[in-house]
Design an enzyme around this catalytic site. Structure first.
Site, mmCIF file in Angstrom:
data_model
loop_
_atom_site.group_PDB
_atom_site.id
_atom_site.type_symbol
_atom_site.label_atom_id
_atom_site.label_comp_id
_atom_site.label_asym_id
_atom_site.label_seq_id
_atom_site.Cartn_x
_atom_site.Cartn_y
_atom_site.Cartn_z
ATOM 1 N N GLY B 47 0.823 -1.202 0.000
ATOM 2 C CA GLY B 47 0.000 0.000 0.000
ATOM 3 C C GLY B 47 0.850 1.243 0.000
ATOM 4 O O GLY B 47 2.047 1.209 0.308
ATOM 5 N N CYS B 97 6.934 0.530 7.255
ATOM 6 C CA CYS B 97 6.394 1.620 6.452
ATOM 7 C C CYS B 97 7.478 2.146 5.522
ATOM 8 O O CYS B 97 8.634 2.276 5.934
ATOM 9 C CB CYS B 97 5.904 2.727 7.388
ATOM 10 N N GLU B 140 -2.856 2.763 5.821
ATOM 11 C CA GLU B 140 -2.859 3.819 4.797
ATOM 12 C C GLU B 140 -3.754 4.991 5.194
ATOM 13 O O GLU B 140 -3.398 6.153 4.995
ATOM 14 C CB GLU B 140 -3.307 3.261 3.441
HETATM 15 ZN ZN LIG Z 1 3.174 3.631 5.759
#
Ligand SMILES: [Zn+2]
Lengths: 170, 167
Positions: B47, B97, B140
Site C-alpha cells: 500500500g 512503512c 494507509e
Molecule cells: Zn506507511
C-alpha cells in the site's frame, strides 16, 4: 565512532535507566538499541552505545555502578550495524510446569531451523499446580513448515501454537 | 509516468492532514499512476498513501493480492476519500512503512472494518475487509490523518494476547 554493548545487572531500583542514560549523554555517547527487563526483583539492561575511541565507559558509568551496586559487563568494538533480523514466526507454548520444558521445546525448534530473536517465559497458575508459559519470536531459517513438522513430536501435555508473522509493508 | 520521492520521517509533511478530493480530473489520474508506480518500486509494498509522496489529498492504493501467503482480499484498490464506518475486533500484527525505513513494530488494529470509498472512475464502493487487508487499509488511512504506525506501537510483551492461533 566506536560501538560497545554494555550490560548492567543489579537489584531493581527506581531511576537506573535515567541515571545511566544521563551519564552517557553527558559523556557525548550515542544510544542505539536498548533492551531492559525486570525479573524477580532484579534488573538487567543491555545497551548499544556509540562513543569516542578515547572514551572510558567504565569510568563514565562508575558513579551509577558504584552508587546503585550494579554489575557492568562491557563488550567493546561491536559492529556499528548488526544485521537486523526480522521475526517471521511467533510461538506460544504452555503446559504444566515441569523441569525440562524449555530445553525440550527450544532444542526441537532449533533443530528445525528456528533462530530465536526474543523469548519470554512466565510461571502462572496456583502454587499447587503451576503452569509454564513461553512466548517466542524467531526467524524460521528452514521455513515455517519445518517447524510445524518438528512440533508434532512434542509431548502431548505441552500446548504449542505457531503463528506466521506477515509483516505489513506499506 | 514516474517514480516519486517517498518522504521519510521526521519530515513534518507526514504529520499533516490530507484534504478531501473534490474532483477526479486528468491531473489526479496522472498522479495516481505515478503513485502506483512508486508503490511498485518499493520492496513488496502492499500500500501507499498520497501524503507519503508529499501530496496531501485523500488518496491511497492497497493491494494485498500478491502476498506469499494468500489472504482474503479485494484485489487492487484505488481509494479516493476512503472512510471507515465500522470497526470490529482487535488483532496484533507487525508493520513497517516506506516512510520509516529499517524498523518494524507491533501494532493493534481492528480485525474487521467496513469502509466507503470512491474509485478512480468515480464509482462508489462499500466493502467489508478483514485480516491483513484490513490492516493495510487502516495503515494507509492513518497516513491521510498524519499518523504513522509509530504512533500506535505496542510492546512486544503484549504478544501473549494475540487472538488468532494456528496449530
Ligand atoms: Zn506507511
Amino acid at each position: 565512532m566506536n560501538w560497545s554493548v554494555l550490560t548492567l545487572v543489579g537489584a531493581d531500583q527506581q531511576g537506573i535507566v535515567a541515571a545511566v542514560s544521563k551519564l552517557l549523554f553527558e559523556a557525548d555517547c550515542q544510544l542505539a538499541e536498548a533492551s531492559m527487563m525486570r525479573l524477580g526483583g532484579n534488573f538487567a539492561i543491555m545497551l548499544r552505545v556509540g562513543h569516542d575511541a578515547s572514551a572510558d565507559l567504565k569510568t563514565v558509568l562508575a558513579p551509577v555502578v558504584d552508587g546503585m551496586k550494579l554489575h557492568l559487563h562491557l563488550d567493546e568494538d561491536v559492529p556499528a550495524s548488526p544485521r537486523h533480523i526480522e521475526p517471521d514466526v511467533h510461538i506460544t507454548v504452555y503446559g504444566a510446569d515441569r523441569t525440562g520444558i524449555v530445553a525440550q521445546v527450544t532444542s526441537l525448534l532449533a533443530s528445525a531451523g528456528l533462530n530465536i530473536i526474543d523469548l519470554e517465559t512466565a510461571v502462572g497458575g496456583s502454587a499447587e499446580q503451576p503452569i509454564y508459559i513461553m512466548s517466542i519470536e524467531g526467524h524460521a531459517q528452514q521455513g515455517i513448515e519445518a517447524l510445524r513438522n518438528a512440533i508434532k513430536n512434542l509431548a502431548d501435555d505441552i500446548e504449542i501454537s505457531l503463528t506466521e508473522i506477515d509483516t505489513l509493508r506499506a | 509516468m514516474s517514480v516519486l520521492d517517498i518522504l521519510a520521517y521526521p519530515s513534518e509533511q507526514l504529520k499533516k492532514l490530507s484534504e478531501t478530493v473534490e474532483q477526479v480530473d486528468e491531473r489526479l489520474l496522472a498522479f495516481i499512476r505515478d503513485l502506483e508506480e512508486t508503490r511498485l518500486s518499493g520492496p513488496g509494498a502492499v500500500g501507499i498513501a498520497a501524503p507519503q509522496v508529499n501530496v496531501h489529498q485523500r488518496v491511497v492504493i492497497v493491494d494485498v493480492s500478491n502476498m506469499k501467503k494468500p489472504c482474503e482480499n479485494h484485489g487492487h484498490m484505488i481509494m479516493i476519500n476512503p472512510e471507515i464506518t465500522e470497526w470490529d475486533g482487535m488483532a496484533m500484527g507487525r508493520e513497517g512503512c516506506l516512510s520509516v525505513p529499517d524498523f518494524t513494530g507491533n501494532v493493534i488494529r481492528a480485525e474487521r472494518i467496513v469502509l466507503n470509498y470512491m474509485d478512480e472512475t468515480g464509482e462508489k464502493h462499500e466493502i467489508t475487509s478483514s485480516g491483513f487487508e484490513a490492516r493495510a487499509i487502516q495503515h494507509e488511512l492513518d497516513h491521510l490523518d498524519g499518523l504513522l504506525f509509530l504512533d500506535r506501537l505496542v510492546s512486544r510483551r503484549t504478544d501473549l494476547f494475540q487472538r488468532k492461533i494456528y496449530k
